[in-house]
Motif scaffolding. Structure first.
Motif, PDB file in Angstrom:
ATOM      1  N   LYS A  95       0.734  -1.242  -0.145  1.00  0.00           N
ATOM      2  CA  LYS A  95       0.461  -0.253  -0.681  1.00  0.00           C
ATOM      3  C   LYS A  95       0.750   1.331  -0.208  1.00  0.00           C
ATOM      4  N   TYR A  96       1.650   1.152   0.398  1.00  0.00           N
ATOM      5  CA  TYR A  96       3.010   2.634   0.810  1.00  0.00           C
ATOM      6  C   TYR A  96       3.984   2.946  -0.146  1.00  0.00           C
ATOM      7  N   ARG A  97       4.085   1.523  -1.306  1.00  0.00           N
ATOM      8  CA  ARG A  97       4.822   2.362  -2.573  1.00  0.00           C
ATOM      9  C   ARG A  97       4.268   3.036  -3.174  1.00  0.00           C
ATOM     10  N   GLU A  98       5.071   3.739  -4.177  1.00  0.00           N
ATOM     11  CA  GLU A  98       4.178   4.359  -5.225  1.00  0.00           C
ATOM     12  C   GLU A  98       2.824   2.954  -6.080  1.00  0.00           C
ATOM     13  N   PRO A  99       2.638   3.804  -6.509  1.00  0.00           N
ATOM     14  CA  PRO A  99       0.978   3.457  -7.641  1.00  0.00           C
ATOM     15  C   PRO A  99       1.930   2.465  -8.571  1.00  0.00           C
ATOM     16  N   ASP A 100       1.115   1.411  -9.265  1.00  0.00           N
ATOM     17  CA  ASP A 100       1.499   0.939 -10.310  1.00  0.00           C
ATOM     18  C   ASP A 100       3.209   0.726 -10.246  1.00  0.00           C
ATOM     19  N   THR A 101       4.031  -0.051  -9.378  1.00  0.00           N
ATOM     20  CA  THR A 101       4.709   0.430  -9.510  1.00  0.00           C
ATOM     21  C   THR A 101       5.493  -1.650  -9.244  1.00  0.00           C
ATOM     22  N   VAL A 102       6.778  -2.005  -9.862  1.00  0.00           N
ATOM     23  CA  VAL A 102       6.953  -3.346  -9.571  1.00  0.00           C
ATOM     24  C   VAL A 102       7.605  -3.567  -8.090  1.00  0.00           C
ATOM     25  N   TRP A 103       7.369  -4.739  -7.507  1.00  0.00           N
ATOM     26  CA  TRP A 103       7.924  -4.802  -6.195  1.00  0.00           C
ATOM     27  C   TRP A 103       8.499  -6.965  -5.772  1.00  0.00           C
ATOM     28  N   GLN A 104       9.075  -6.775  -5.202  1.00  0.00           N
ATOM     29  CA  GLN A 104       9.289  -7.759  -4.325  1.00  0.00           C
ATOM     30  C   GLN A 104       9.579  -8.455  -3.425  1.00  0.00           C
ATOM     31  N   THR A 105       9.581  -9.394  -2.745  1.00  0.00           N
ATOM     32  CA  THR A 105      10.201  -8.771  -1.086  1.00  0.00           C
ATOM     33  C   THR A 105      12.091 -10.337  -1.266  1.00  0.00           C
ATOM     34  N   THR A 106      12.389  -9.520  -0.584  1.00  0.00           N
ATOM     35  CA  THR A 106      13.777 -11.118   0.030  1.00  0.00           C
ATOM     36  C   THR A 106      13.464 -10.895   1.200  1.00  0.00           C
TER      37      THR A 106
END
Length: 299
Positions: free
Chosen positions: A203-214
Motif C-alpha cells: 500500500k505504501y509504495r508508489e502506485p503501479d510499481t513493480v515490487w518483490q520481497t527478500t
C-alpha cells in the motif's frame, strides 16, 4: 495476474563456503546460476567474493572478478538478467561503481536508506559489533547517477517502512525516473517477515510499481513468499537469504529453493516468466546492451 519473475540470490556476503553451499568462483557461480535458471529463475542477484585461497567468505570489488563472473553466468544461462549488488559501509562507493561500469548489469541493488544493523544473542551479547549500514541521500544519488550512465535499472532495497516511503521522494527529487521496490524482511533490526506488514508495504509504495520481497530466515519465510505471490509481487530466494526449504529441511543449493519458489507462483495461479518475458515485463534493454562486451564498447 502477471506472470511471476523469479530472482535467485546466488551467494550473499560473509557466509563461509566451507560450511555452507555458497558458490565463490566464476565456475561455481555459473553452475549455481544454471541450476537456478533451469528451475525458473530469470534474474541472478550477484555478490562478488574474494578469489584467493581461503578468502572466499569475503566480498570483492575487483572489476576483473566482476567481469569473469558476469561472463560465466551469461554463458551458462542464455538471456539471463544480472542484478549486481552495490552495498558498502561508508562513503566510498568506488568499488561498486567500478564493477557496475565493468559489466553494465541490467539491474543493480540500490540500498535506499540507512539502518542500524544489529543482532542480539539470547545471552544479551551482540552477535557482531553494532554497525550502521549508512545510505544517506548523497550516497544513494551517487549510485543512481552511475546506474543512469550505464543503462542499469536501480532496484531499491528497503529495510524499513520509512525507507519504503523515501523511495517515492527520490523520484520527486529527480534522482530516479523509474521505481522498483525490494522489501527486505527478516533483518533483526529491520522489518520482520510478516504477511500483515507486507500488505501495508504494498500500500505504501508508489502506485503501479513493480515490487518483490527478500525474506531472510528459515522455513517460516515460506508463508510470506506465498503471500507475495498471492499479492502480485515478484519472488526472490537463494542461499544468500535462506538455507531452508518449506518443510524445514536444509537445501543442497539454489535449485531446490527456486523450485519451491516457482511452486508458490503456481499456487497463486501465476505462471513463471521466462528470461525474455521478464525482460519485456520490466522494460529492460536487450541483453546485447549489457555485459563485458557492452562495457568495453562504451568505454
Amino acid at each position: 495476474m502477471d506472470k511471476a519473475i523469479l530472482t535467485c540470490a546466488l551467494t550473499g556476503v560473509l557466509t563461509d563456503p566451507t560450511q555452507h553451499p555458497v558458490p565463490v568462483t566464476a565456475q561455481e557461480m555459473a553452475a549455481a546460476a544454471r541450476e537456478a535458471y533451469n528451475a525458473g529463475a530469470s534474474i541472478m542477484h550477484v555478490h562478488l567474493r574474494r578469489q584467493e585461497p581461503g578468502m572466499g567468505r569475503f566480498p570483492s570489488w575487483d572489476p576483473a572478478v566482476a567481469a569473469e563472473i558476469d561472463t560465466a553466468i551469461r554463458a551458462a544461462c542464455p538471456g539471463v538478467i544480472i542484478n549486481l549488488t552495490t552495498g558498502v559501509v561508508g562513503p566510498d562507493i568506488s568499488g561498486p561503481v567500478a564493477c557496475i561500469r565493468a559489466v553494465r548489469p541490467e539491474i543493480a541493488a540500490c540500498n535506499a536508506g540507512s539502518l542500524n544493523y544489529l543482532k542480539i544473542k539470547e545471552n544479551g551479547q551482540w552477535a557482531w559489533p553494532p554497525m550502521l549500514f549508512d545510505n544517506q541521500v548523497d550516497k544513494v544519488k551517487g549510485m543512481l547517477d552511475v546506474m543512469k550512465d550505464t543503462g542499469t535499472r536501480p532496484e531499491f532495497e528497503c529495510f524499513d517502512v520509512g525507507i519504503v516511503r523515501s523511495v517515492g521522494m527520490y523520484r520527486k527529487a529527480g534522482m530516479a525516473d523509474h521505481l522498483e521496490y525490494n522489501f527486505v524482511m527478516g533483518v533483526a533490526s529491520g522489518m520482520p517477515v510478516d504477511a500483515d506488514l507486507l500488505k501495508l508495504l504494498v500500500k505504501y509504495r508508489e502506485p503501479d510499481t513493480v515490487w518483490q520481497t527478500t525474506l531472510i530466515g528459515r522455513e517460516e519465510i515460506w508463508a510470506v513468499h506465498q503471500a507475495t505471490a498471492d499479492l502480485g509481487g515478484m519472488l526472490r530466494t537463494g542461499v544468500e537469504d535462506t538455507f531452508y526449504l518449506p518443510g524445514g529441511e536444509r537445501t543442497s543449493g539454489n535449485g531446490p529453493l527456486i523450485e519451491a519458489l516457482a511452486q508458490c507462483a503456481r499456487n497463486a495461479g501465476r505462471a513463471v516468466a521466462s528470461p525474455a518475458e521478464a525482460r519485456a515485463m520490466l522494460g529492460l534493454q536487450d541483453s546485447a546492451a549489457h555485459g563485458v562486451a557492452a562495457a568495453r564498447a562504451a568505454a
